[in-house]
Design an enzyme around this catalytic site. Structure first.
Site, PDB file in Angstrom:
ATOM      1  N   LYS A  34      -2.555   0.391   5.083  1.00  0.00           N
ATOM      2  CA  LYS A  34      -2.040  -0.936   4.886  1.00  0.00           C
ATOM      3  C   LYS A  34      -1.558  -1.631   6.405  1.00  0.00           C
ATOM      4  CE  LYS A  34       2.618   0.881   3.818  1.00  0.00           C
ATOM      5  NZ  LYS A  34       2.208   2.309   3.997  1.00  0.00           N
ATOM      6  N   SER A  35      -0.984  -0.863   7.021  1.00  0.00           N
ATOM      7  CA  SER A  35      -0.504  -1.287   8.479  1.00  0.00           C
ATOM      8  C   SER A  35      -1.684  -1.715   9.557  1.00  0.00           C
ATOM      9  CB  SER A  35       0.358   0.039   9.271  1.00  0.00           C
ATOM     10  OG  SER A  35       1.306   0.032   8.698  1.00  0.00           O
ATOM     11  N   ARG A  50      -1.764  -0.735  19.366  1.00  0.00           N
ATOM     12  CA  ARG A  50      -1.678  -1.988  19.311  1.00  0.00           C
ATOM     13  C   ARG A  50      -1.834  -2.659  20.647  1.00  0.00           C
ATOM     14  NH1 ARG A  50       3.709  -0.671  16.854  1.00  0.00           N
ATOM     15  NH2 ARG A  50       4.862  -0.839  19.211  1.00  0.00           N
ATOM     16  N   HIS A 109       1.324   4.565  16.287  1.00  0.00           N
ATOM     17  CA  HIS A 109       1.254   3.103  15.933  1.00  0.00           C
ATOM     18  C   HIS A 109       1.180   2.237  17.145  1.00  0.00           C
ATOM     19  CE1 HIS A 109       1.861   2.371  11.265  1.00  0.00           C
ATOM     20  NE2 HIS A 109       2.004   3.584  11.476  1.00  0.00           N
ATOM     21  N   SER A 130      -2.371   4.769   3.193  1.00  0.00           N
ATOM     22  CA  SER A 130      -3.356   3.926   2.609  1.00  0.00           C
ATOM     23  C   SER A 130      -4.061   2.985   3.608  1.00  0.00           C
ATOM     24  CB  SER A 130      -2.924   2.879   1.634  1.00  0.00           C
ATOM     25  OG  SER A 130      -1.819   2.054   2.294  1.00  0.00           O
ATOM     26  N   GLY A 190       0.710  -1.285   0.061  1.00  0.00           N
ATOM     27  CA  GLY A 190       0.070   0.035  -0.049  1.00  0.00           C
ATOM     28  C   GLY A 190       0.782   1.254  -0.164  1.00  0.00           C
TER      29      GLY A 190
END
Length: 534
Positions: A18-19, A57, A53, A16, A12
Site C-alpha cells: 500500500k505504501s 523516497r 521507507h 500489501s 491495505g
C-alpha cells in the site's frame, strides 16, 4: 496523474504494497511532495523499517514527522502533494491525547469514553476538510487492523473499532479509494444507487400555477427588455459554433474584481447547487427556511445534511447554530422565502479554512446596492451564486454564475459536461452586467410595489407578514387551507409547507404592480372574514 485537490485513501494489510502504491501516486503529481511520517523509530526493528521507507523516497521530497495533520495540511505548500503514511500513527497519538488507552481486559467506554471517541472523529473530519480546500492532492495510507486474530483486551478493541470508524469517515467523502492486495491496487466502486430525495425538496413555484390563475407564486419580473431581445436575436447567426464562455467569465471577473479562474458560468444559478457534491463534504448544513434545491442535490449524492433553522421571530441566522463539524454551509442572501438579508459579519463568522460557505445571491439584483458578497476575497472558502433570472425576467434562458477561490471553482467545474451554457445565455450575461442604471430602476420599482403590498397586508387582522428585501413577501394566517381558497378566487400563491421549518399556514406572495396586489388583498380579506364568521 492525480488531479488538484483530490483526496485519495489507500487501504491495505501488512506488507500489501500500500505504501509503494501511494508513493507512486504522489510521484505522478505535478507539484512538490510532502511525506508525512506519523510514527517514529521507537525500537531497532522499527528504525530499520523506517530507514527502508526513507531510502526508496526521492531525495527532493520534503519529510515531516508529525501527528498534527490539521497543522501540517494548513501549512504545507498549497500545490504540494501530501502523503500521510500511515493513519495508524496518527490514531495512536489521538487515542493517547484523549486518554482512550486502558490496561483493563474489559472496560466500557462510558460517557467520557464516548465523548473522547467523538473528539477523535471530529479531529479526523477537521483535517480531512482541510485536505479538500488545498490545491494539491492528499493521499492517506491506512492499514486493516480489524482483520485476522480477534482482538484481546479493551484497548485493542477500542483501537480497531475507532480505526474502522475513521477510515469509513475518510472513505465516505474521498474522491478515490484503492484497496491494495499483494501489490495490486483495486479501485473500490462508488455507491451503486443514490437515495430517494423527498419530493417536497424539488417542489418550486412554477409547478403551482394553474392556467386560469394570477401568478403570485413565481418570483420573476416580466420578460427581458426590448433591447435585449434584439441583442439575443443577433446571436442566432453564431449558433453553428460551439459556445465560448471566455468573454462572459471575463465580464463577471471585471464586475466583481475577480480573476477569470475564479468564475464559473452556470446553466442557471440552480446548476451551482448540483455541483456542490464535487467538493466531497463530510457534513453539509443547509439554512432553512431556504431554497431547497441545494439540500436536494446534496442528499441525491448521499452527502449527510443537517438543517439549521432561522429564528422565526425575525428570520435572523445565529451563526453559532451551525455545527462546528459542518464543512459545507449553504444559505440565501436575500433568503428565499423569508426575504431576510444576513449582515456580512454573520457570513464572516461562518467562514474558516477547511469549510466552504455557499451564499445564494439569486435575489441580490433586487437590492438597491447589488454588490453583494461576490467581490469578497478575504473570506476563506466563500462561494457566491448569482442569477440573472429574477430582475431581468430570464427564467427560460438559464443563465447564472458563481465566484469562488480558484481551486474551489476548478473543482466545482471539473465534472461538468462541455459547453454547458448556450451562446445566447453567455451574450446576455456579458451585456446585462453593464446595465447597472436599468437594474437599479427595476429594483427601485420592485421596492415601491413591495412597500405598497406590505402596507395593505399590515392593515389586515390575523395576518403576520415580514418585511423582505426581494420581490416576494412571506405571510402567515390562521388558515391552513389559505392557498386552496385563493386558488378558488383566481390567485396562485407559493406553498409554504415545502420549505423546511414552515407549515401550511405560511404562504409566499410575489410582488406585483399595485392593481394586482389590490385585487389579491381583497380576495385575502374576503377569506379571512369568512373564517371569522364561521
Amino acid at each position: 496523474m492525480i488531479g488538484a485537490a483530490i483526496r485519495h485513501l489507500v487501504l491495505g494489510g501488512t506488507r500489501s504494497g500500500k505504501s509503494r502504491h501511494a508513493e507512486r501516486l504522489v510521484a505522478a503529481s505535478a507539484g512538490p511532495v510532502v511525506y508525512v511520517a506519523t510514527g517514529g523509530a521507537s525500537d531497532p526493528e522499527l528504525a530499520e523499517r523506517v530507514a527502508t521507507h526513507r531510502d526508496r523516497r526521492p531525495a527532493d521530497w520534503l519529510t515531516a514527522e508529525t501527528t498534527d495533520l490539521a497543522d501540517l495540511l494548513a501549512s504545507a505548500p498549497p500545490a504540494a502533494a501530501v502523503l500521510v503514511d500511515d493513519l495508524e500513527g496518527w490514531l495512536v497519538a489521538r487515542m493517547t491525547a484523549h486518554d482512550l488507552w486502558t490496561d483493563d481486559e474489559v472496560a466500557p467506554l462510558g460517557a467520557d469514553g464516548r465523548a473522547a471517541v467523538a473528539a477523535v472523529l471530529e479531529d479526523a473530519a477537521r483535517w480531512w476538510q482541510l485536505a479538500a480546500s488545498r490545491l494539491g492532492p492528499t493521499v492517506v495510507v491506512a492499514g486493516r487492523p480489524g482483520e485476522g486474530v480477534t482482538p484481546l483486551g479493551a484497548a485493542t478493541r477500542r483501537y480497531v473499532d475507532l480505526h474502522g470508524e475513521v477510515t469509513e469517515l475518510l472513505s465516505r467523502t474521498a474522491d478515490r479509494v484503492d484497496l491494495v492486495v499483494a501489490g495490486r491496487a483495486l479501485p473500490l466502486p462508488a455507491p451503486l444507487a443514490a437515495p430517494t430525495v423527498a419530493a417536497d425538496l424539488r417542489e418550486h413555484g412554477d409547478t403551482q400555477v394553474p392556467d386560469d390563475c394570477v401568478d403570485l407564486a413565481v418570483n420573476v419580473l416580466p420578460g427581458p427588455p426590448a433591447w435585449l431581445h434584439e441583442h439575443l436575436a443577433a446571436t442566432l447567426d453564431d449558433l453553428a459554433a460551439y459556445p465560448d464562455d471566455t468573454a462572459a467569465r471575463d465580464a463577471v471577473a471585471r464586475h466583481h474584481g475577480r480573476t477569470r479562474d475564479e468564475v464559473v458560468v452556470l446553466d442557471g444559478a440552480a446548476e451551482g447547487f448540483w455541483l456542490l457534491p464535487a467538493l466531497r463534504p463530510t457534513l453539509a448544513a443547509c439554512v432553512h427556511p431556504g431554497f431547497t434545491e441545494a439540500e436536494a442535490a446534496l442528499r441525491a449524492r448521499e452527502v449527510p445534511v443537517v438543517r439549521v433553522q432561522r429564528d422565526p421571530r425575525d428570520w435572523r441566522l445565529d451563526p453559532t447554530a451551525v455545527p462546528d463539524a459542518a464543512d459545507l454551509v449553504v444559505l440565501g442572501r436575500p433568503d428565499n422565502p423569508t426575504g431576510a438579508v444576513d449582515h456580512e459579519s454573520v457570513i464572516a463568522q461562518l467562514c474558516r479554512p477547511g469549510r466552504t460557505v455557499v451564499v445564494d445571491e439569486a435575489f441580490t439584483d433586487l437590492l438597491p446596492d447589488a454588490t453583494g458578497l461576490a467581490g469578497r476575497r478575504d473570506l476563506p472558502g466563500l462561494v457566491v451564486l448569482r442569477s440573472l433570472t429574477k430582475v431581468w425576467g430570464l427564467a427560460g434562458l438559464r443563465v447564472g454564475y458563481l465566484v469562488a477561490p480558484a481551486a474551489t471553482a476548478a473543482r466545482l467545474a471539473a465534472d461538468r459536461q462541455p459547453w454547458s451554457v448556450s451562446t445566447p445565455a453567455l451574450a446576455a450575461l456579458e451585456h446585462l452586467l453593464t446595465r447597472e442604471p436599468e437594474r437599479r430602476r427595476r429594483a427601485e420599482g420592485v421596492a415601491a410595489d413591495r412597500a405598497h403590498l406590505l402596507g395593505l397586508l399590515r392593515d389586515l387582522p390575523d395576518v403576520e407578514v415580514w418585511d423582505g428585501a426581494a420581490n416576494f413577501l412571506l405571510l402567515r394566517t390562521p388558515l391552513p387551507d389559505l392557498r386552496e381558497r385563493l386558488l378558488a378566487a383566481g390567485f396562485a400563491v407559493r406553498r409554504g409547507d415545502t420549505f423546511p421549518g414552515l407549515d401550511a399556514s405560511y404562504v409566499r406572495v410575489a410582488v406585483r404592480p399595485p392593481e394586482v396586489s389590490d385585487a389579491f388583498v381583497v380576495a385575502l380579506r374576503h377569506n379571512l372574514d369568512r373564517q371569522v364568521l364561521t
